[in-house]
Design an enzyme around this catalytic site. Sequence first.
Site, short mmCIF file in Angstrom:
data_model
loop_
_atom_site.label_atom_id
_atom_site.label_comp_id
_atom_site.label_asym_id
_atom_site.label_seq_id
_atom_site.Cartn_x
_atom_site.Cartn_y
_atom_site.Cartn_z
N LYS A 238 6.24 4.53 -7.89
CA LYS A 238 5.27 3.45 -7.67
C LYS A 238 3.97 3.70 -8.44
CE LYS A 238 7.11 1.85 -3.28
NZ LYS A 238 6.84 1.42 -1.90
N SER B 181 6.41 -0.88 3.14
CA SER B 181 5.44 -0.07 2.42
C SER B 181 4.20 -0.82 1.93
CB SER B 181 6.11 0.62 1.22
OG SER B 181 6.57 -0.33 0.29
#
Length: 346
Positions: free
Chosen positions: A281, A236
């Site tokens: 996140k 990611s």
Amino acid sequence: MKITENKYFKKIVIFLTLLLLLLVVIPIPYFIEMPGSSENIRDHVTVNEKRDNFDGSFMLTTVAVQQATVATLIQGYFTPNNDLISKKEMMGTSSDREYEKMQTYYMETSQNLAIKNALDLAEKPYDMTYEGVYVMEIGEDSNFNHLLEVGDTIYAVDGKKLNSSKELTDYIQDKKPGDKVKLSFIRDDQKKEASAKLMKLPETKKTGIGISLVDHTEIESKDKIDFQTDEIGGPSAGLMFTLELYGLLANKDLRDGKEIAGTGTIDQEGVVGRIGGIDKKVIAADAEGAEIFFAPDDKIDAEMKKYDPEIKTNYQEAVESAKKNKLDIKIVPVKTAQDAVKYLEK
């Protein structure tokens, strides 16, 4: 009388000790996902032995994962933004060792693709060697289960050399479930072959092998690019690695002193792909003082919608999390690395 009371007291102590062990110490087959950390990428990347010294920072964001016990399960239920997932949901059919290997390969691939895209953006020459397709996970129903292993690199199908994972996917999808194919692959530096029948994939109903895969590439450049990411896994960070490397390669200040976080995979064409846990996140980025957060503006096709009617793009998930948690952070949608660069250069 005192002897009897002492026996009862010992039994109660033993019972309470066992209960405490059950609640606090003994793990159960579930994990708790929660907002993790935001890491300044300048601490993890060098180009020609130099680090980024411009003001502000690019941050990669993480999701923290904790093995659940009964106690943490109860605590997590009452803690906002914590999610409980089963071991199978997180790791599929992979063993602990296979899962760790898989995360390492994902990270290595994201780094190579970030290098490729950063060199493209900086208009610098390089040579890219396509090694094949990493086998990342093998489904229980796959006919190649027990024939392939996580970490194998498939370099040909039916004798046809592969130049991308898309070539493999397209070749397979032109066939029917039940058709037999031969895969040529490398394991521990040795060439091997395996043949088996194709299957109908349960999620998409298309013909497939029943494995998760990712491109295995190697980049050679005159610029010496090094990563220090021993404690970080997964794909990611691809977008944010690309932005950090581009700034270093072009000696260009993209941030203008701003604290910028983001997430998203990156492919050979610079397309930013969706990731899991983006709601957490965003929270991690805000806690570290990020002003801007780049989120994948990924495409949701009909098949994905059919499989999960409630599915949203990563950008939509990030916006919802920011609103829900009243975060003071700007969410910016990006489809490609070039979109992020254009936004920063405005």
